[in-house]
Write a protein that holds these residues in place. Structure first.
Motif, short mmCIF file in Angstrom:
data_model
loop_
_atom_site.label_atom_id
_atom_site.label_comp_id
_atom_site.label_asym_id
_atom_site.label_seq_id
_atom_site.Cartn_x
_atom_site.Cartn_y
_atom_site.Cartn_z
N HIS A 31 0.87 -1.18 0.00
CA HIS A 31 0.00 0.00 0.00
C HIS A 31 0.90 1.23 0.00
O HIS A 31 2.03 1.18 0.49
CB HIS A 31 -0.89 -0.01 1.25
N HIS A 32 0.42 2.33 -0.55
CA HIS A 32 1.29 3.49 -0.69
C HIS A 32 1.78 4.04 0.65
O HIS A 32 2.88 4.60 0.73
CB HIS A 32 0.64 4.59 -1.53
N THR A 33 1.02 3.86 1.73
CA THR A 33 1.50 4.32 3.03
C THR A 33 2.68 3.47 3.51
O THR A 33 3.62 3.99 4.13
CB THR A 33 0.38 4.30 4.09
N GLU A 34 2.65 2.18 3.22
CA GLU A 34 3.80 1.32 3.53
C GLU A 34 5.01 1.72 2.71
O GLU A 34 6.14 1.76 3.21
CB GLU A 34 3.47 -0.14 3.22
N PHE A 35 4.77 2.00 1.43
CA PHE A 35 5.86 2.34 0.51
C PHE A 35 6.52 3.66 0.91
O PHE A 35 7.75 3.77 0.91
CB PHE A 35 5.32 2.43 -0.91
N ILE A 36 5.71 4.66 1.26
CA ILE A 36 6.26 5.95 1.68
C ILE A 36 7.06 5.79 2.97
O ILE A 36 8.13 6.38 3.13
CB ILE A 36 5.14 7.00 1.86
N HIS A 87 -9.34 7.51 9.22
CA HIS A 87 -10.34 6.47 9.01
C HIS A 87 -9.67 5.25 8.39
O HIS A 87 -9.07 5.35 7.31
CB HIS A 87 -11.45 6.98 8.08
N ASP A 88 -9.75 4.10 9.06
CA ASP A 88 -9.12 2.88 8.57
C ASP A 88 -9.92 2.25 7.43
O ASP A 88 -11.07 1.85 7.64
CB ASP A 88 -9.03 1.85 9.70
N PRO A 89 -9.33 2.15 6.24
CA PRO A 89 -10.01 1.41 5.16
C PRO A 89 -10.11 -0.07 5.53
O PRO A 89 -9.16 -0.65 6.06
CB PRO A 89 -9.08 1.61 3.95
N CYS A 90 -11.25 -0.68 5.25
CA CYS A 90 -11.46 -2.08 5.65
C CYS A 90 -10.41 -3.03 5.09
O CYS A 90 -9.88 -3.88 5.80
CB CYS A 90 -12.85 -2.53 5.21
N TYR A 91 -10.11 -2.89 3.79
CA TYR A 91 -9.18 -3.84 3.16
C TYR A 91 -7.73 -3.58 3.54
O TYR A 91 -6.87 -4.43 3.31
CB TYR A 91 -9.34 -3.81 1.64
N LEU A 92 -7.46 -2.42 4.12
CA LEU A 92 -6.11 -2.13 4.61
C LEU A 92 -5.96 -2.58 6.05
O LEU A 92 -5.02 -3.28 6.39
CB LEU A 92 -5.81 -0.63 4.49
N GLY A 93 -6.92 -2.15 6.88
CA GLY A 93 -6.84 -2.43 8.31
C GLY A 93 -7.28 -3.82 8.68
O GLY A 93 -6.48 -4.74 8.81
N ARG A 94 -8.58 -4.00 8.84
CA ARG A 94 -9.08 -5.31 9.28
C ARG A 94 -8.74 -6.43 8.30
O ARG A 94 -8.52 -7.57 8.71
CB ARG A 94 -10.59 -5.24 9.49
N GLY A 95 -8.68 -6.10 7.01
CA GLY A 95 -8.41 -7.13 6.01
C GLY A 95 -6.96 -7.56 5.94
O GLY A 95 -6.66 -8.73 5.67
N ASN A 96 -6.04 -6.63 6.17
CA ASN A 96 -4.61 -6.95 6.01
C ASN A 96 -3.73 -6.50 7.16
O ASN A 96 -2.49 -6.50 7.04
CB ASN A 96 -4.10 -6.35 4.69
N GLU A 97 -4.36 -6.10 8.27
CA GLU A 97 -3.63 -5.79 9.50
C GLU A 97 -2.62 -4.66 9.36
O GLU A 97 -1.57 -4.67 10.03
CB GLU A 97 -2.91 -7.06 10.02
N ILE A 98 -2.91 -3.69 8.52
CA ILE A 98 -2.01 -2.54 8.38
C ILE A 98 -2.68 -1.34 9.06
O ILE A 98 -3.59 -0.72 8.51
CB ILE A 98 -1.71 -2.23 6.90
N GLY A 137 -6.93 6.56 3.44
CA GLY A 137 -5.89 5.87 2.68
C GLY A 137 -6.49 5.07 1.55
O GLY A 137 -5.93 4.05 1.14
N CYS A 138 -7.65 5.54 1.05
CA CYS A 138 -8.39 4.80 0.03
C CYS A 138 -9.28 5.77 -0.75
O CYS A 138 -9.97 6.59 -0.14
CB CYS A 138 -9.25 3.74 0.72
N VAL A 151 -3.62 10.37 2.90
CA VAL A 151 -2.33 10.49 3.59
C VAL A 151 -1.25 10.99 2.63
O VAL A 151 -0.42 11.83 2.99
CB VAL A 151 -1.91 9.15 4.22
N ALA A 152 -1.26 10.50 1.39
CA ALA A 152 -0.27 10.95 0.40
C ALA A 152 -0.39 12.44 0.13
O ALA A 152 0.62 13.14 -0.04
CB ALA A 152 -0.44 10.16 -0.90
N GLU A 153 -1.60 12.95 0.10
CA GLU A 153 -1.79 14.39 -0.13
C GLU A 153 -1.22 15.18 1.03
O GLU A 153 -0.65 16.26 0.82
CB GLU A 153 -3.28 14.69 -0.29
N MET A 154 -1.36 14.67 2.24
CA MET A 154 -0.83 15.37 3.40
C MET A 154 0.68 15.36 3.43
O MET A 154 1.33 16.35 3.78
CB MET A 154 -1.42 14.77 4.68
#
Length: 260
Positions: free
Chosen positions: A120-125, A148-159, A224-225, A250-253
């Protein structure tokens, strides 16, 4: 700042392979709001000197929406087409700004012959910062931000940590909603719900989630989505809070903090 972007075909014509494939995604390529997230992330990669390629016109939808809507046949057609294209370019690493594509490429392409390292781009940054390829200015001191935690990032992939650590680097005051991380509430767009009317209920999910965020009186609701961004933005507009609260990826910030 002009954007420096090459397609994988252009890299191949030069006899080179880039470090990573940037999977732009349907939202990032076609949605006017999500395009701003795409540009912000490209600016960050340009600043860090990352050699990346995109598929351009060769990129099809990842198949996430088709699969969630129950059309397994369409998903497999889209996935196998993408896998064939990426394997032809010897793709090994992929980064994307969309958790829906991230989850699909990372977890669901394997069974069809698509074995990739997907970030995910937050991991990459975060990785760019750890490798001293990018520095982030703490120029947003005093701003209150909730993520706000995106479902597929947070609960789905533990990021959970990467986006929060990046936000802290900008100097903001990070405040958590009551439902966050593993207990986070969906924005209402997952499972192909983005493209249909909301299910019957007392309140639409995105309105409930946005009101939960607005109760904290944040200057920014960070996402993040691109799907979450759309749903939260709609909620902010519905509550007529556009003047008080922005919805930013997050990338915009990170790009703003570095004056990119």
């Amino acid at each position: 700042m002009s954007l420096q972007v090459k397609t994988m075909a252009e890299w191949m014509a030069e006899g080179k392979e880039p470090e990573v494939l940037f999977w732009v995604g349907s939202a990032g390529a076609f949605d006017d709001r999500a395009k701003k997230i795409t540009r912000a992330f490209v600016k960050i990669m340009n600043k860090a000197g990352v050699q990346f390629g995109i598929l351009g016109a060769e990129e099809s939808a990842s198949g996430d929406v088709a699969k969630r809507a129950g059309n397994e046949f369409l998903f497999m057609m889209q996935a196998m087409t993408n896998i064939q294209v990426m394997n032809a370019y010897n793709v090994k690493r992929i980064v994307t700004t969309c958790p829906h594509d991230f989850n699909t490429l990372k977890n669901e392409y394997k069974d069809l012959g698509g074995e990739y390292e997907v970030m995910h781009h937050t991991e990459f940054i975060t990785k760019l910062i750890e490798e001293n390829k990018l520095q982030v200015s703490s120029s947003m001191v005093g701003k209150k931000v909730t993520f706000h935690d995106p479902c597929y990032l947070g609960r789905g992939n533990e990021i959970f940590d990467a986006p929060r650590e990046l936000l802290k680097l900008t100097g903001v005051e990070l405040i958590e909603m009551k439902r966050s991380k593993r207990n986070s509430l969906c924005c209402g767009a997952g499972g192909a719900q983005m493209f249909k009317e909301a299910e019957p209920g007392e309140k639409e999910i995105n309105m409930e989630r946005t009101e939960e965020a607005l109760a904290l009186k944040p200057d920014v609701i960070a996402t993040g989505c691109p799907f979450c961004n759309t749903m939260m933005t709609d909620g902010v507009k519905y509550n007529d809070k556009q003047e008080e609260t922005q919805v930013l990826d997050v990338a915009e910030m990170i790009a703003q903090a570095n004056d990119l």
